[in-house]
Design an enzyme around this catalytic site. Structure first.
Site, PDB file in Angstrom:
ATOM      1  N   HIS A  62       1.106  -1.569   0.130  1.00 38.45           N
ATOM      2  CA  HIS A  62      -0.013  -0.150   0.106  1.00 38.45           C
ATOM      3  C   HIS A  62       0.481   1.350   0.146  1.00 38.45           C
ATOM      4  O   HIS A  62       0.680   2.167  -0.320  1.00 38.45           O
ATOM      5  CB  HIS A  62      -1.340  -0.330   1.320  1.00 38.45           C
ATOM      6  N   GLU A  63       2.443   0.992   0.804  1.00 34.47           N
ATOM      7  CA  GLU A  63       2.646   2.441   0.812  1.00 34.47           C
ATOM      8  C   GLU A  63       3.975   2.447   0.107  1.00 34.47           C
ATOM      9  O   GLU A  63       3.688   3.714  -0.611  1.00 34.47           O
ATOM     10  CB  GLU A  63       3.679   3.015   2.621  1.00 34.47           C
ATOM     11  N   HIS A  78       2.013   4.577  -2.731  1.00 30.10           N
ATOM     12  CA  HIS A  78       2.359   5.757  -2.802  1.00 30.10           C
ATOM     13  C   HIS A  78       3.309   6.576  -2.943  1.00 30.10           C
ATOM     14  O   HIS A  78       3.755   7.321  -3.927  1.00 30.10           O
ATOM     15  CB  HIS A  78       1.224   6.205  -0.670  1.00 30.10           C
ATOM     16  N   GLU A  98      -4.656   7.583  -2.893  1.00 29.54           N
ATOM     17  CA  GLU A  98      -5.114   6.303  -2.545  1.00 29.54           C
ATOM     18  C   GLU A  98      -5.330   5.064  -3.390  1.00 29.54           C
ATOM     19  O   GLU A  98      -5.513   4.100  -3.693  1.00 29.54           O
ATOM     20  CB  GLU A  98      -6.618   6.159  -1.623  1.00 29.54           C
TER      21      GLU A  98
HETATM   22 ZN    ZN Z   1      -2.748   5.124   2.096  1.00 34.36          ZN
END
Ligand code: ZN
Length: 495
Positions: A260-261, A264, A290
């Site tokens: 997830h990170e 980003h 997101e």
């Molecule tokens: Zn996030």
């Protein structure tokens, strides 16, 4: 004229450099700071914030913007975007009096610590007055900016161009299709068993995770991943800082949160460095951010093709831990869906219901329909109605999230909008990049990353949230793609 524009860019890049220093101080606070040094770090951060505020509100910058926005000047489309965004930021920084900024900063810090204590003690009453103050200050701040609707103002700050009415429409449509789907999955006789995954040494988890994030394209030459209590991605396109955490008995959590990170981080690393500090080198907003993190975490990282490549490697690292877990059981654990009270632990299907719950309450707090002191009851009622779960305590309910304690209202919707946008992008990519998932089977993500670089990352802030959906996918932001994706992924697994 060219000169004045160049002068503005130079000034914006200087501010960007200052901001990046502030970011590293914040990263260091989470990753390295000795326990007893936090008060001193607080002083350093506050002093730096004052310097940054002074620099970003300098009258000379205002004059330069006035000149660039006068009729003496003709700007091309990109330049106009840069100037308009710089003006917006300058106004946001200068229209709010410094005394108010200081008051809000102090109240925020006090409220955050009150929330930490209240959550620990499950004591909403001990936090209610701080939350009330945060809400009032949020509303008061929008008055300085002549915002017509305070809640819309904060939504727009996180997702430019977005408003509560649009979100309401999207969420209502999504909810009506999501709830039957959640019921169908959670009432299935097939359920995942994550308790089989025990005793995964942290150092091996870390080694595996670093292989994965390097393979998907994270550039370790201008970024790093470290350990922290809360996973996050900060830093800058030229120096991106991620964190993760490890649990020997919950290895899939650190892997999915690191992916997830990384999503980003790939967005940040994909912004055009030559435009840094300007709107052309900046992310659109939180929903688009997101969409990137969610896509790598979910569409890619929970997919069959991804695991076809990584499963043998995972088993080679953890032979004894995975000895009694067959491929189907592992894949089901990766795609576990269950109704649970805590948003940050929620799976990608039920997660959206957690967000709808928060959105419905935020809206009512801003209109005054809901009073802060009545929040626990309202939360519990909305939770049982939307999520199908009644919290056993406020710790499991309205005290679980940090956002409101720091005055971050209007942020929650971005998470769900990001999920919608991720699914919408995903089907566009599958159309435009034939055979993409065959790439994942051999551990190759270059065509996906290249597509995202071209269509999303390198665009900077040229398009607002709704506009980038339209531009990239040919249709406005919608909920159908997310429902289609969730059905395609989860129904075969749970029926
Ligand atoms: Zn996030």
């Amino acid at each position: 004229m060219h000169n004045a524009y160049q002068q503005l860019v130079t000034e914006l890049q200087r501010l960007d450099t200052l901001n990046a220093i502030q970011g590293i101080l914040g990263w260091d606070e989470q990753v390295n700071l000795p326990e007893s040094s936090s008060a001193f770090r607080g002083l350093q951060l506050a002093e730096f914030a004052r310097i940054y505020h002074r620099e970003s509100t300098a009258p000379a910058l205002g004059k330069l913007l006035d000149f660039l926005q006068s009729d003496k000047i003709e700007l091309d489309a990109d330049q106009a975007i840069v100037v308009a965004e710089a003006r917006k930021n300058f106004d946001l920084a200068t229209k709010v009096p410094e005394t108010f900024v200081a008051k809000r900063t102090e109240a925020r810090s006090r409220s955050y610590h009150a929330w930490v204590a209240a959550r620990k003690a499950n004591d909403f009453a001990g936090f209610a007055s701080c939350l009330e103050e945060q809400l009032q200050l949020s509303i008061e701040e929008t008055a300085f900016l002549n915002a017509s609707d305070p809640y819309d103002h904060w939504i727009d700050r996180f997702d430019p161009g977005m408003d509560a009415a649009t979100i309401e429409r999207l969420f209502t449509a999504l909810q009506s299709e999501l709830k039957p789907l959640v019921n169908q999955i959670t009432s299935s006789s097939i359920q995942a068993d994550t308790s089989m995954l025990r005793g995964f040494p942290e150092d091996k988890q870390e080694a595996f995770l670093k292989d994965v994030i390097a393979a998907v394209g994270f550039d370790f030459k201008r970024g790093r991943i470290d350990r922290a209590v809360h996973p996050f991605c900060g830093g800058h396109t030229l120096d991106t800082r991620m964190t993760t955490r490890f649990d020997e008995n919950n290895p899939l959590d650190s892997l999915s949160s690191a992916l997830h990170e990384t999503g980003h981080a790939l967005y940040e690393q994909g912004l055009a460095p030559e435009y840094r500090g300007t709107a052309l080198g900046e992310s659109v907003g939180m929903a688009v951010h997101e969409s990137q993190s969610r896509m790598w975490e979910n569409q890619v990282g929970r997919g069959k093709a991804f695991w076809k490549f990584w499963e043998p490697r995972y088993r080679a690292l953890f032979p004894s831990q995975l000895a009694g877990v067959d491929s189907n059981q592992l894949y089901l654990a990766i795609n576990n869906v269950s109704i649970s009270p805590i948003r940050v632990d929620a799976d990608e299907v039920t997660y959206n219901l957690h967000i709808m719950l928060r959105f419905s309450l935020e809206k009512q707090l801003f209109t005054g329909q809901l009073r802060v002191r009545d929040l626990p009851e309202a939360w519990n009622a909305a939770s049982s109605q939307i999520l199908g779960y009644t919290p056993n305590s406020d710790k499991e309910g309205c005290l679980q999230d940090v956002h409101w304690s720091c005055g971050m209202f209007g942020y929650f919707p971005s998470y769900c909008l990001g999920n919608m946008l991720a699914a919408q992008f995903w089907y566009t990519i599958l159309d435009q990049v034939p055979g993409l998932e065959c790439d994942f089977e051999v551990g190759d993500y270059s065509r996906l990353l290249a597509w995202l670089r071209t269509h999303v990352h390198s665009q900077g802030k040229r398009y607002q949230t709704m506009a980038i959906a339209q531009k990239v996918t040919g249709k406005p932001l919608e909920h159908e793609s997310l429902i289609r994706y969730l059905k395609e992924r989860y129904l075969p697994l749970y029926s």
